[in-house]
Design a protein around this motif. Structure first.
Motif, PDB file in Angstrom:
ATOM      1  N   GLY A 298       0.800  -1.223   0.000  1.00 45.02           N
ATOM      2  CA  GLY A 298       0.000   0.000   0.000  1.00 45.02           C
ATOM      3  C   GLY A 298       0.830   1.270   0.000  1.00 45.02           C
ATOM      4  O   GLY A 298       0.417   2.290   0.563  1.00 45.02           O
ATOM      5  N   ILE A 299       1.986   1.232  -0.621  1.00 44.26           N
ATOM      6  CA  ILE A 299       2.871   2.412  -0.675  1.00 44.26           C
ATOM      7  C   ILE A 299       2.812   2.995  -2.079  1.00 44.26           C
ATOM      8  O   ILE A 299       3.016   2.280  -3.069  1.00 44.26           O
ATOM      9  N   GLY A 300       2.544   4.283  -2.168  1.00 42.82           N
ATOM     10  CA  GLY A 300       2.477   4.941  -3.460  1.00 42.82           C
ATOM     11  C   GLY A 300       3.837   5.037  -4.112  1.00 42.82           C
ATOM     12  O   GLY A 300       4.866   5.134  -3.432  1.00 42.82           O
ATOM     13  N   LEU A 301       3.841   5.024  -5.443  1.00 39.53           N
ATOM     14  CA  LEU A 301       5.104   5.073  -6.184  1.00 39.53           C
ATOM     15  C   LEU A 301       5.858   6.371  -5.895  1.00 39.53           C
ATOM     16  O   LEU A 301       7.086   6.358  -5.695  1.00 39.53           O
ATOM     17  N   GLY A 302       5.141   7.505  -5.854  1.00 40.56           N
ATOM     18  CA  GLY A 302       5.791   8.791  -5.576  1.00 40.56           C
ATOM     19  C   GLY A 302       6.423   8.820  -4.202  1.00 40.56           C
ATOM     20  O   GLY A 302       7.548   9.334  -4.030  1.00 40.56           O
ATOM     21  N   THR A 303       5.711   8.271  -3.209  1.00 38.51           N
ATOM     22  CA  THR A 303       6.259   8.216  -1.849  1.00 38.51           C
ATOM     23  C   THR A 303       7.526   7.366  -1.798  1.00 38.51           C
ATOM     24  O   THR A 303       8.526   7.747  -1.184  1.00 38.51           O
ATOM     25  N   ALA A 304       7.481   6.211  -2.462  1.00 38.59           N
ATOM     26  CA  ALA A 304       8.636   5.312  -2.467  1.00 38.59           C
ATOM     27  C   ALA A 304       9.841   5.954  -3.163  1.00 38.59           C
ATOM     28  O   ALA A 304      10.984   5.804  -2.711  1.00 38.59           O
ATOM     29  N   ILE A 305       9.568   6.681  -4.264  1.00 37.56           N
ATOM     30  CA  ILE A 305      10.665   7.386  -4.954  1.00 37.56           C
ATOM     31  C   ILE A 305      11.267   8.438  -4.034  1.00 37.56           C
ATOM     32  O   ILE A 305      12.492   8.614  -3.979  1.00 37.56           O
ATOM     33  N   GLY A 306      10.418   9.136  -3.283  1.00 36.29           N
ATOM     34  CA  GLY A 306      10.907  10.136  -2.329  1.00 36.29           C
ATOM     35  C   GLY A 306      11.817   9.524  -1.281  1.00 36.29           C
ATOM     36  O   GLY A 306      12.872  10.093  -0.942  1.00 36.29           O
ATOM     37  N   ALA A 366      21.946  -8.409  -2.484  1.00 35.83           N
ATOM     38  CA  ALA A 366      21.640  -8.442  -1.051  1.00 35.83           C
ATOM     39  C   ALA A 366      20.163  -8.167  -0.812  1.00 35.83           C
ATOM     40  O   ALA A 366      19.507  -8.853  -0.008  1.00 35.83           O
ATOM     41  N   ALA A 367      19.608  -7.184  -1.498  1.00 33.03           N
ATOM     42  CA  ALA A 367      18.188  -6.850  -1.324  1.00 33.03           C
ATOM     43  C   ALA A 367      17.300  -8.017  -1.752  1.00 33.03           C
ATOM     44  O   ALA A 367      16.317  -8.340  -1.080  1.00 33.03           O
ATOM     45  N   LEU A 368      17.643  -8.665  -2.856  1.00 37.38           N
ATOM     46  CA  LEU A 368      16.846  -9.788  -3.344  1.00 37.38           C
ATOM     47  C   LEU A 368      16.935 -11.001  -2.430  1.00 37.38           C
ATOM     48  O   LEU A 368      16.051 -11.876  -2.455  1.00 37.38           O
ATOM     49  N   SER A 369      18.009 -11.091  -1.631  1.00 41.01           N
ATOM     50  CA  SER A 369      18.186 -12.252  -0.756  1.00 41.01           C
ATOM     51  C   SER A 369      17.366 -12.154   0.524  1.00 41.01           C
ATOM     52  O   SER A 369      17.350 -13.102   1.318  1.00 41.01           O
ATOM     53  N   ILE A 370      16.705 -11.014   0.769  1.00 35.82           N
ATOM     54  CA  ILE A 370      15.833 -10.900   1.938  1.00 35.82           C
ATOM     55  C   ILE A 370      14.690 -11.904   1.793  1.00 35.82           C
ATOM     56  O   ILE A 370      14.016 -11.930   0.764  1.00 35.82           O
ATOM     57  N   PRO A 371      14.455 -12.750   2.796  1.00 37.36           N
ATOM     58  CA  PRO A 371      13.376 -13.749   2.679  1.00 37.36           C
ATOM     59  C   PRO A 371      12.003 -13.089   2.578  1.00 37.36           C
ATOM     60  O   PRO A 371      11.784 -12.001   3.110  1.00 37.36           O
ATOM     61  N   VAL A 372      11.089 -13.756   1.895  1.00 33.35           N
ATOM     62  CA  VAL A 372       9.739 -13.221   1.731  1.00 33.35           C
ATOM     63  C   VAL A 372       8.971 -13.254   3.045  1.00 33.35           C
ATOM     64  O   VAL A 372       8.188 -12.351   3.354  1.00 33.35           O
ATOM     65  N   THR A 373       9.220 -14.304   3.836  1.00 33.66           N
ATOM     66  CA  THR A 373       8.524 -14.437   5.121  1.00 33.66           C
ATOM     67  C   THR A 373       9.522 -14.691   6.242  1.00 33.66           C
ATOM     68  O   THR A 373      10.653 -15.142   5.997  1.00 33.66           O
ATOM     69  N   LEU A 374       9.069 -14.419   7.469  1.00 32.10           N
ATOM     70  CA  LEU A 374       9.850 -14.731   8.658  1.00 32.10           C
ATOM     71  C   LEU A 374       9.647 -16.196   9.040  1.00 32.10           C
ATOM     72  O   LEU A 374       8.868 -16.913   8.403  1.00 32.10           O
ATOM     73  N   LEU A 387      13.536  -3.176  -1.341  1.00 33.03           N
ATOM     74  CA  LEU A 387      13.928  -3.496  -2.716  1.00 33.03           C
ATOM     75  C   LEU A 387      13.823  -2.277  -3.626  1.00 33.03           C
ATOM     76  O   LEU A 387      14.738  -2.000  -4.415  1.00 33.03           O
ATOM     77  N   PHE A 388      12.733  -1.544  -3.501  1.00 34.24           N
ATOM     78  CA  PHE A 388      12.528  -0.391  -4.375  1.00 34.24           C
ATOM     79  C   PHE A 388      13.531   0.722  -4.052  1.00 34.24           C
ATOM     80  O   PHE A 388      14.087   1.333  -4.970  1.00 34.24           O
ATOM     81  N   ILE A 389      13.751   0.995  -2.773  1.00 34.43           N
ATOM     82  CA  ILE A 389      14.736   2.020  -2.395  1.00 34.43           C
ATOM     83  C   ILE A 389      16.115   1.647  -2.926  1.00 34.43           C
ATOM     84  O   ILE A 389      16.853   2.496  -3.443  1.00 34.43           O
ATOM     85  N   THR A 390      16.462   0.372  -2.817  1.00 38.76           N
ATOM     86  CA  THR A 390      17.761  -0.094  -3.335  1.00 38.76           C
ATOM     87  C   THR A 390      17.864   0.167  -4.830  1.00 38.76           C
ATOM     88  O   THR A 390      18.903   0.641  -5.321  1.00 38.76           O
ATOM     89  N   PHE A 391      16.792  -0.128  -5.564  1.00 33.55           N
ATOM     90  CA  PHE A 391      16.800   0.095  -7.005  1.00 33.55           C
ATOM     91  C   PHE A 391      16.965   1.584  -7.324  1.00 33.55           C
ATOM     92  O   PHE A 391      17.732   1.952  -8.219  1.00 33.55           O
ATOM     93  N   VAL A 392      16.256   2.442  -6.598  1.00 31.97           N
ATOM     94  CA  VAL A 392      16.353   3.893  -6.831  1.00 31.97           C
ATOM     95  C   VAL A 392      17.780   4.380  -6.567  1.00 31.97           C
ATOM     96  O   VAL A 392      18.339   5.175  -7.340  1.00 31.97           O
TER      97      VAL A 392
END
Length: 525
Positions: A298-306, A366-374, A387-392
């Motif tokens: 539920g995170i907006g693209l603009g917020t994530a880019i910021g 490293a970002a991709l290696s984060i497990p999907v679940t605990l 993941l998105f912040i890392t890509f930016v």
């Protein structure tokens, strides 16, 4: 996999064309490849690529680290060990800490362990990006060595932070005593395992009946054995690969033949070229998969880019501060200890050093290696946003800093305080001294043969100081004529082979290979 084989084949061809284009327009090829991958990801019909982090950590990372370790000078690495060590470890830890504190305060739901997790991911600059830019602009040798040395070691320190942060997020606790012991084992064990494996491979090369082909295959296997051995023993595979690669590189002339060294050089250049091209293109192609994950949180693209812009700004400013701090500490420390160079480097150098912070393949892996679940089955907190912040961060630093760094280097115009002579003058000095040394050795140990063997007399005449400048007189015009002569010889041999049906073609091929070697030698005159 086979269904997408034509796509991967076309992708390889596109990478080659893009790298040639990058050379033509004098742009660092990682910049162009990431942008191209990003553009391709929006085209309809492009396969949905989901990059497995193990593909990068296990397949891509060991050979890239190993090749970099072979290319760097151990002498220069040791000379600048303090500044390299501070940037590879202290600056990485500082960057991770600052990122953790900022995102903890500015991004809702980001705990300090999650902040350190993100900081460990985005803190290490990429080696390939800076190195590809240095090819277009001339910088002092010390500057390029510091960047290369830092990039060899900072992956290890950042991944250590990443591991501890990942454990803390998953378990909810951080035990200092266990962390210190684990950190020590990862560093000491990684270096020890790498050296042990490298020593074993050195003995294989030296005492087993190998040839150039076997030596090359062993060199391709070695980085994987170093990396996986260390990882299986819960140590640092990065440090193992780097330390082992440095050991074998330093001793290469004691266990490899000249044929093996030349063969390995060619193979590793091609392999590194392909791996680097693929990995930077895959970074751009991964964007759709990353952005889809934001919708689930539920995170907006603009917020994530910021948020991505904020983290990038923090990293750039933090590296600038670290670079200036390193200069100040060096100026103070020179009063108490011997430093590599006590001269004031000026305050333009930290600007340049601080701006060479492009992120790349290790951050994405490293970002991709984060497990999907605990462990309890609940979703890993903030995974898609991380993941998105890392890509930016990768995109902005690669494109923004990558495109402006050549201009900044030319604008600052760093003086070379280590070398009074130009590279061409230094090369001529060494060539002249080598000729004088060889002539003296020939006269001292083979004086009797020198008097009676015409071939040795011709060699001695070429080595004489009056004739030692023969190679220096090889102007562009001479090289052009020489190449034309070789081309005509090659055409004559091919024609001879076609005309004489009973002539052994292996003999012709031997002469053609000699001409190829002669033409290759022109590059080093």
């Amino acid at each position: 996999m086979l269904d997408h084989f034509p796509f991967y084949l076309a992708l390889l061809l596109a990478i080659v064309i893009l790298i040639m284009t990058a050379k033509k327009i004098k742009v660092a090829y990682p910049v162009l490849l990431v942008l191209a991958g990003l553009g391709l990801s929006f085209l309809p019909g492009i396969p949905n690529l989901q990059i497995d982090h193990e593909l990068i950590f296990v397949v891509f990372l060991p050979p890239l680290l190993y090749e970099a370790a072979w290319a760097i000078s151990w002498k220069e690495l040791w000379r600048w060990r303090r500044i390299i060590g501070s940037f590879a470890f202290v600056v990485v830890f500082f960057s991770a800490l600052v990122v953790a504190l900022i995102v903890n305060r500015c991004i809702p739901g980001f705990t300090l362990p999650l902040g350190f997790l993100l900081g460990g991911i985005v803190s290490p600059p990429d080696a390939v990006s800076a190195g590809s830019i240095m090819k277009f602009v001339r910088v002092p040798k010390r500057f390029s060595c510091i960047l290369e040395g830092e990039s060899l070691l900072n992956d290890a320190s950042s991944l250590i932070i990443f591991r501890f942060a990942l454990i803390t997020v998953a378990t909810g606790q951080f035990i200092w005593s266990d962390a210190i012991v684990s950190f020590g084992w990862m560093v000491i064990g990684g270096i020890g395992i790498g050296l042990a494996v490298a020593f074993a491979f050195k003995k294989f090369h030296k005492y087993l009946p190998t040839d150039a082909n076997i030596d090359t295959v062993l060199s391709l296997v070695a980085p994987y054995v170093m990396y996986l051995s260390a990882e299986e023993l819960h140590s640092s595979g990065v440090l193992a690969t780097v330390s082992g690669g440095l050991f074998l590189s330093t001793h290469r002339h004691s266990f490899l033949s000249s044929t093996s060294r030349l063969r390995e050089h060619s193979v590793w250049e091609s392999l590194s070229f392909i791996l680097n091209g693929l990995v930077f293109t895959l970074i751009g192609l991964e964007l759709p998969e990353i952005t889809r994950g934001l919708d689930h949180e539920g995170i907006g693209l603009g917020t994530a880019i910021g948020y991505g812009l904020l983290v990038t700004f923090v990293l750039v400013i933090g590296r600038m501060i670290s670079a200036y701090s390193a200069v100040i500490i060096t100026l103070i420390a020179r009063n108490f200890i011997t430093v590599a160079d006590s001269r004031h480097p000026g305050f333009k150098v930290p600007i340049l050093l601080g701006w060479c912070g492009m992120r790349g393949v290790v951050s994405l892996a490293a970002a991709l290696s984060i497990p999907v679940t605990l462990a309890d089955g609940s979703p890993f907190p903030q995974r898609n946003l991380i993941l998105f912040i890392t890509f930016v961060v990768i995109l902005i630093t690669l494109v923004g800093q990558g495109l402006t760094l050549p201009y900044l280097i030319r604008k600052i115009d760093l003086p070379d305080m280590d070398h009074a002579l130009t590279e061409e003058e230094e090369d001529h000095r060494i060539k002249t001294q080598l000729s004088a040394f060889t002539l003296a050795y020939l006269k001292e140990h083979y004086g009797e043969q020198l008097d009676r063997i015409p071939v040795l007399q011709d060699l001695a005449r070429k080595l004489h100081p009056k004739n030692a400048d023969e190679a220096k007189a090889m102007t562009r015009e001479c090289v052009s004529i020489y190449k034309d002569m070789i081309a005509k010889q090659r055409a004559w041999l091919i024609g001879k082979n076609e005309d004489e049906k009973l002539l052994d073609e292996d003999i012709i091929r031997k002469h053609l290979l000699r001409l190829d070697l002669e033409e290759e030698k022109l590059k080093y005159l």
